[in-house]
Motif scaffolding. Structure first.
Motif, PDB file in Angstrom:
ATOM      1  N   ALA A 189       0.855  -1.141  -0.246  1.00  0.00           N
ATOM      2  CA  ALA A 189      -0.136  -0.190   0.107  1.00  0.00           C
ATOM      3  C   ALA A 189       0.674   1.767  -0.161  1.00  0.00           C
ATOM      4  O   ALA A 189       0.242   1.819   0.092  1.00  0.00           O
ATOM      5  N   ILE A 190       1.921   1.327   0.084  1.00  0.00           N
ATOM      6  CA  ILE A 190       3.196   2.773   0.125  1.00  0.00           C
ATOM      7  C   ILE A 190       2.757   2.854  -1.393  1.00  0.00           C
ATOM      8  O   ILE A 190       2.016   4.555  -0.602  1.00  0.00           O
ATOM      9  N   ARG A 191       2.217   3.072  -2.335  1.00  0.00           N
ATOM     10  CA  ARG A 191       1.989   4.220  -3.551  1.00  0.00           C
ATOM     11  C   ARG A 191       0.914   4.622  -2.919  1.00  0.00           C
ATOM     12  O   ARG A 191       1.051   5.825  -3.442  1.00  0.00           O
ATOM     13  N   LYS A 192      -0.043   3.705  -2.843  1.00  0.00           N
ATOM     14  CA  LYS A 192      -1.476   4.453  -2.443  1.00  0.00           C
ATOM     15  C   LYS A 192      -1.747   5.544  -1.627  1.00  0.00           C
ATOM     16  O   LYS A 192      -2.042   6.458  -1.731  1.00  0.00           O
ATOM     17  N   GLU A 193      -0.831   5.067  -0.260  1.00  0.00           N
ATOM     18  CA  GLU A 193      -1.174   5.932   0.640  1.00  0.00           C
ATOM     19  C   GLU A 193      -0.027   7.290   0.202  1.00  0.00           C
ATOM     20  O   GLU A 193       0.134   8.210   0.823  1.00  0.00           O
ATOM     21  N   TRP A 194       0.684   7.276  -0.049  1.00  0.00           N
ATOM     22  CA  TRP A 194       1.667   8.312  -1.159  1.00  0.00           C
ATOM     23  C   TRP A 194       0.939   9.045  -1.519  1.00  0.00           C
ATOM     24  O   TRP A 194       1.230  10.269  -1.309  1.00  0.00           O
ATOM     25  N   GLN A 195       0.119   8.826  -2.670  1.00  0.00           N
ATOM     26  CA  GLN A 195      -1.011   9.423  -3.453  1.00  0.00           C
ATOM     27  C   GLN A 195      -1.433  10.367  -2.443  1.00  0.00           C
ATOM     28  O   GLN A 195      -2.132  10.963  -3.231  1.00  0.00           O
ATOM     29  N   VAL A 196      -1.988   9.874  -1.800  1.00  0.00           N
ATOM     30  CA  VAL A 196      -3.337  10.351  -1.161  1.00  0.00           C
ATOM     31  C   VAL A 196      -2.475  10.654  -0.255  1.00  0.00           C
ATOM     32  O   VAL A 196      -3.254  11.995   0.363  1.00  0.00           O
ATOM     33  N   ASN A 197      -1.841  10.680   0.938  1.00  0.00           N
ATOM     34  CA  ASN A 197      -1.338  11.593   2.483  1.00  0.00           C
ATOM     35  C   ASN A 197       0.634  11.904   2.194  1.00  0.00           C
ATOM     36  O   ASN A 197       1.003  12.375   2.594  1.00  0.00           O
ATOM     37  N   TRP A 198       0.610  12.212   1.082  1.00  0.00           N
ATOM     38  CA  TRP A 198       2.002  12.150   0.524  1.00  0.00           C
ATOM     39  C   TRP A 198       2.690  13.272   1.315  1.00  0.00           C
ATOM     40  O   TRP A 198       3.197  14.141   1.763  1.00  0.00           O
ATOM     41  N   PRO A 199       1.639  15.172   1.569  1.00  0.00           N
ATOM     42  CA  PRO A 199       1.936  15.856   2.453  1.00  0.00           C
ATOM     43  C   PRO A 199       2.296  16.234   3.782  1.00  0.00           C
ATOM     44  O   PRO A 199       3.069  16.204   4.398  1.00  0.00           O
ATOM     45  N   THR A 200       1.296  14.848   4.614  1.00  0.00           N
ATOM     46  CA  THR A 200       1.171  14.706   5.664  1.00  0.00           C
ATOM     47  C   THR A 200       2.923  13.595   6.270  1.00  0.00           C
ATOM     48  O   THR A 200       3.116  13.795   7.073  1.00  0.00           O
ATOM     49  N   ILE A 201       2.542  13.114   4.908  1.00  0.00           N
ATOM     50  CA  ILE A 201       3.825  11.880   4.868  1.00  0.00           C
ATOM     51  C   ILE A 201       4.984  12.908   5.478  1.00  0.00           C
ATOM     52  O   ILE A 201       5.954  12.860   6.244  1.00  0.00           O
ATOM     53  N   ILE A 202       5.542  13.831   4.449  1.00  0.00           N
ATOM     54  CA  ILE A 202       6.907  14.814   4.375  1.00  0.00           C
ATOM     55  C   ILE A 202       6.430  15.274   5.479  1.00  0.00           C
ATOM     56  O   ILE A 202       7.897  16.010   6.260  1.00  0.00           O
ATOM     57  N   LEU A 203       5.736  16.182   5.718  1.00  0.00           N
ATOM     58  CA  LEU A 203       5.297  16.490   6.878  1.00  0.00           C
ATOM     59  C   LEU A 203       6.077  16.101   8.390  1.00  0.00           C
ATOM     60  O   LEU A 203       6.784  16.322   9.231  1.00  0.00           O
ATOM     61  N   GLY A 204       5.193  14.752   8.689  1.00  0.00           N
ATOM     62  CA  GLY A 204       5.836  13.997  10.078  1.00  0.00           C
ATOM     63  C   GLY A 204       7.032  13.591   9.884  1.00  0.00           C
ATOM     64  O   GLY A 204       7.688  13.310  10.742  1.00  0.00           O
ATOM     65  N   GLY A 205       7.679  13.386   8.220  1.00  0.00           N
ATOM     66  CA  GLY A 205       8.987  12.791   8.428  1.00  0.00           C
ATOM     67  C   GLY A 205       9.945  14.162   8.952  1.00  0.00           C
ATOM     68  O   GLY A 205      10.806  13.500   8.985  1.00  0.00           O
ATOM     69  N   ALA A 206       9.981  15.097   8.673  1.00  0.00           N
ATOM     70  CA  ALA A 206      10.351  16.487   9.057  1.00  0.00           C
ATOM     71  C   ALA A 206      10.459  16.355  10.744  1.00  0.00           C
ATOM     72  O   ALA A 206      11.515  16.612  11.260  1.00  0.00           O
ATOM     73  N   LEU A 207       9.267  16.759  11.115  1.00  0.00           N
ATOM     74  CA  LEU A 207       8.542  16.550  12.281  1.00  0.00           C
ATOM     75  C   LEU A 207       9.362  16.165  13.958  1.00  0.00           C
ATOM     76  O   LEU A 207       9.560  15.602  14.611  1.00  0.00           O
ATOM     77  N   PRO A 218      11.588  13.170  12.968  1.00  0.00           N
ATOM     78  CA  PRO A 218      12.905  12.599  14.278  1.00  0.00           C
ATOM     79  C   PRO A 218      13.601  14.307  14.619  1.00  0.00           C
ATOM     80  O   PRO A 218      14.028  14.271  15.248  1.00  0.00           O
ATOM     81  N   ALA A 219      13.067  15.135  13.976  1.00  0.00           N
ATOM     82  CA  ALA A 219      13.834  16.975  14.380  1.00  0.00           C
ATOM     83  C   ALA A 219      13.231  17.129  16.082  1.00  0.00           C
ATOM     84  O   ALA A 219      13.780  17.314  17.007  1.00  0.00           O
ATOM     85  N   GLY A 220      11.608  16.483  16.663  1.00  0.00           N
ATOM     86  CA  GLY A 220      11.577  16.127  17.783  1.00  0.00           C
ATOM     87  C   GLY A 220      12.185  15.312  18.543  1.00  0.00           C
ATOM     88  O   GLY A 220      12.568  15.639  19.932  1.00  0.00           O
ATOM     89  N   TYR A 221      11.843  14.011  18.294  1.00  0.00           N
ATOM     90  CA  TYR A 221      13.342  13.180  18.679  1.00  0.00           C
ATOM     91  C   TYR A 221      14.517  13.815  19.451  1.00  0.00           C
ATOM     92  O   TYR A 221      15.647  13.557  19.832  1.00  0.00           O
ATOM     93  N   ILE A 222      15.549  14.370  18.119  1.00  0.00           N
ATOM     94  CA  ILE A 222      16.298  14.705  18.101  1.00  0.00           C
ATOM     95  C   ILE A 222      16.573  15.828  19.008  1.00  0.00           C
ATOM     96  O   ILE A 222      17.724  15.849  20.476  1.00  0.00           O
ATOM     97  N   LEU A 223      15.112  16.900  19.747  1.00  0.00           N
ATOM     98  CA  LEU A 223      15.594  17.919  20.607  1.00  0.00           C
ATOM     99  C   LEU A 223      14.856  17.284  21.586  1.00  0.00           C
ATOM    100  O   LEU A 223      16.174  17.300  23.603  1.00  0.00           O
ATOM    101  N   PHE A 224      14.194  15.576  22.027  1.00  0.00           N
ATOM    102  CA  PHE A 224      14.236  15.252  22.809  1.00  0.00           C
ATOM    103  C   PHE A 224      15.917  14.337  23.585  1.00  0.00           C
ATOM    104  O   PHE A 224      16.450  14.869  24.559  1.00  0.00           O
TER     105      PHE A 224
END
Length: 208
Positions: free
Chosen positions: A127-145, A147-153
């Motif tokens: 389901a990777i391709r389908k998930e990317w097509q539907v939720n790619w903005p959320t995936i990019i945002l989550g992919g950035a936030l 690790p950034a949040g955990y590095i701060l922790f």
């Protein structure tokens, strides 16, 4: 760190089982209690009596958000307990590892663990391709936030005892409650605000 990957798998399982209001307080309430205990026993940290009072206040607040009614143990609760144990495990391991590697390096090791554990599951689902097509903005945002949040922790973990910091991390529960009550107009607003006061008070007590 394979613990991180296993944690994500268990977390996903909890989400698929439903009843997040039941599972979330269990998942988030276990580690603030267990981490200080094991940090004192294993990592030789010291926590004053007032610190334990703060921890109890935080745990009570988290449980209050989920409701204090006694419920029979079910599959959701079992997985939620497992998630809480995983959070406890990787938090303690990360604290120990920071004696030898930097926060960024440790985060990359954690990403490798996630990759090893999650890749097979993700590829198997197909389901990777389908998930990317539907939720790619959320995936990019989550992919950035994420690790950034955990590095701060991890950076904070370099500077103070994990017995204090792990419970303080639950400040996110307060922000989530405020968001849910005032923006999403979720029910039980009064009790959840009271719970947030307990959590915030506990964090203030724990602050160095």
């Amino acid at each position: 760190m394979l613990l991180h990957g296993v944690y994500v798998l268990l977390l996903a399982k909890v989400y698929t089982l439903g009843d997040l209001s039941q599972a979330y307080p269990i998942m988030r309430g276990i580690s603030p209690l267990l981490v200080p205990i094991f940090a004192v026993l294993i990592l030789n940290e010291h926590l004053k009596f007032i610190g334990w009072v703060g921890i109890v206040s935080i745990v009570f607040g988290i449980l209050l958000i989920g409701g204090l009614k006694r419920k029979a143990l079910n599959q959701t609760m079992v997985y939620a307990i497992a998630v809480g144990v995983m959070i406890t495990g990787y938090t303690l391991v990360d604290k120990y590892a920071l004696h030898y590697v930097s926060a960024i390096t440790l985060n990359e090791f954690s990403n490798v663990g996630n990759l090893l554990v999650l890749s097979w599951v993700a590829l198997r689902s197909g389901a990777i391709r389908k998930e990317w097509q539907v939720n790619w903005p959320t995936i990019i945002l989550g992919g950035a936030l994420a690790p950034a949040g955990y590095i701060l922790f991890l950076k904070a973990l370099e500077l103070m005892p994990v017995s204090q910091l792990a419970p303080m991390r639950e400040i996110g529960t307060v922000f989530g409650t405020i968001f849910g009550v005032f923006l999403l107009k979720e029910p039980q607003g009064k009790s959840r605000i009271i719970a947030s006061i307990f959590i915030t008070a506990g964090i203030i007590v724990l602050a160095p």
